[in-house]
Design a protein around this motif. Sequence first.
Motif, PDB file in Angstrom:
ATOM      1  N   TYR A  60       0.815  -1.218   0.000  1.00 45.08           N
ATOM      2  CA  TYR A  60       0.000   0.000   0.000  1.00 45.08           C
ATOM      3  C   TYR A  60       0.848   1.267   0.000  1.00 45.08           C
ATOM      4  O   TYR A  60       0.396   2.302  -0.489  1.00 45.08           O
ATOM      5  CB  TYR A  60      -1.012  -0.033   1.144  1.00 45.08           C
ATOM      6  N   SER A  84     -10.880  -9.903  -5.569  1.00 44.81           N
ATOM      7  CA  SER A  84     -11.702  -8.875  -4.940  1.00 44.81           C
ATOM      8  C   SER A  84     -13.015  -8.763  -5.699  1.00 44.81           C
ATOM      9  O   SER A  84     -13.259  -9.531  -6.621  1.00 44.81           O
ATOM     10  CB  SER A  84     -10.976  -7.522  -4.938  1.00 44.81           C
ATOM     11  N   HIS A 113      -4.393   4.318   2.399  1.00 43.68           N
ATOM     12  CA  HIS A 113      -4.876   3.057   2.952  1.00 43.68           C
ATOM     13  C   HIS A 113      -4.291   2.860   4.337  1.00 43.68           C
ATOM     14  O   HIS A 113      -3.088   2.990   4.524  1.00 43.68           O
ATOM     15  CB  HIS A 113      -4.473   1.901   2.034  1.00 43.68           C
ATOM     16  N   LEU A 133      -8.713  -3.023   6.510  1.00 46.13           N
ATOM     17  CA  LEU A 133      -8.226  -1.966   5.636  1.00 46.13           C
ATOM     18  C   LEU A 133      -9.264  -0.848   5.617  1.00 46.13           C
ATOM     19  O   LEU A 133     -10.448  -1.103   5.397  1.00 46.13           O
ATOM     20  CB  LEU A 133      -8.030  -2.503   4.214  1.00 46.13           C
ATOM     21  N   SER A 149     -12.512  -2.763   4.213  1.00 46.91           N
ATOM     22  CA  SER A 149     -12.342  -4.121   3.689  1.00 46.91           C
ATOM     23  C   SER A 149     -11.652  -4.992   4.714  1.00 46.91           C
ATOM     24  O   SER A 149     -11.046  -4.500   5.659  1.00 46.91           O
ATOM     25  CB  SER A 149     -11.492  -4.098   2.407  1.00 46.91           C
ATOM     26  N   TRP A 150     -11.727  -6.294   4.462  1.00 50.29           N
ATOM     27  CA  TRP A 150     -10.952  -7.280   5.196  1.00 50.29           C
ATOM     28  C   TRP A 150      -9.959  -7.867   4.216  1.00 50.29           C
ATOM     29  O   TRP A 150     -10.309  -8.190   3.079  1.00 50.29           O
ATOM     30  CB  TRP A 150     -11.823  -8.415   5.728  1.00 50.29           C
ATOM     31  N   ILE A 151      -8.735  -8.001   4.646  1.00 50.99           N
ATOM     32  CA  ILE A 151      -7.706  -8.637   3.827  1.00 50.99           C
ATOM     33  C   ILE A 151      -7.385  -9.986   4.442  1.00 50.99           C
ATOM     34  O   ILE A 151      -7.186 -10.098   5.648  1.00 50.99           O
ATOM     35  CB  ILE A 151      -6.424  -7.786   3.765  1.00 50.99           C
ATOM     36  N   ARG A 168      -6.815 -11.800  -0.831  1.00 46.82           N
ATOM     37  CA  ARG A 168      -8.264 -11.622  -0.976  1.00 46.82           C
ATOM     38  C   ARG A 168      -8.691 -10.362  -0.251  1.00 46.82           C
ATOM     39  O   ARG A 168      -8.415 -10.178   0.930  1.00 46.82           O
ATOM     40  CB  ARG A 168      -9.013 -12.820  -0.398  1.00 46.82           C
ATOM     41  N   LEU A 169      -9.367  -9.506  -0.969  1.00 54.08           N
ATOM     42  CA  LEU A 169      -9.884  -8.250  -0.437  1.00 54.08           C
ATOM     43  C   LEU A 169     -11.402  -8.367  -0.430  1.00 54.08           C
ATOM     44  O   LEU A 169     -12.038  -8.453  -1.481  1.00 54.08           O
ATOM     45  CB  LEU A 169      -9.429  -7.116  -1.349  1.00 54.08           C
ATOM     46  N   HIS A 171     -14.657  -6.491   0.429  1.00 57.46           N
ATOM     47  CA  HIS A 171     -15.154  -5.141   0.675  1.00 57.46           C
ATOM     48  C   HIS A 171     -16.411  -5.157   1.540  1.00 57.46           C
ATOM     49  O   HIS A 171     -17.298  -5.963   1.332  1.00 57.46           O
ATOM     50  CB  HIS A 171     -15.483  -4.448  -0.657  1.00 57.46           C
TER      51      HIS A 171
END
Length: 181
Positions: A60, A84, A113, A133, A149-151, A168-169, A171
């Motif tokens: 990021y 994503s 971010h 995130l 989001s969750w990463i 994996r993102l 949202h």
Amino acid sequence: MVGHLVVGQVLTPARLLHALAEHIHTAQTLTSGNFSRQEKKMAISSSDKRDIEEALCRLYDALDGNHNAEGFVAGFTPDGVVSSRYGEYKGHAAITEWLRGHIAKGAEDGARHMLSNFLVDEIDGGAEIRCYLLKIVADDFRIWLAGTSWITAQVVQKDGRWLFTGFRLKHALQKPQGPLN
């Protein structure tokens, strides 16, 4: 009944401590699905965990600093995958092309971010990092929350560096929330 304590039983400090220790042991060994992170002894060091967190932050940093798609992708293995709501992209060329298009549309203009609540666990041959995130966007007049989001990402160590194999993102919010003009 809690542990070996029975209602009506005389409670001594020793019995209370024994029951508490037993309860804690039971809670630590309960599994969630087929995998228990508490049961598994971590072979990954604290230093490795910090290096993995930093590898994620560097992705990021490349994106926020100067919209450097190649810098972002440099943190991936050649066959790494990004998934994503925008789709799934496998390999450096596909991830770079998607990210360049995303940047060209202005989707990263003014973006910063922020990553938090890192959890790193050992998995077969590497590690998995999970975190939150927040995407904040600023222009000359306002700052607003553009997304959350969750990463969940998998990493392996190659030549002393942690590289992403899967990213994996997920949202949760993807709508500008700035003030109405």
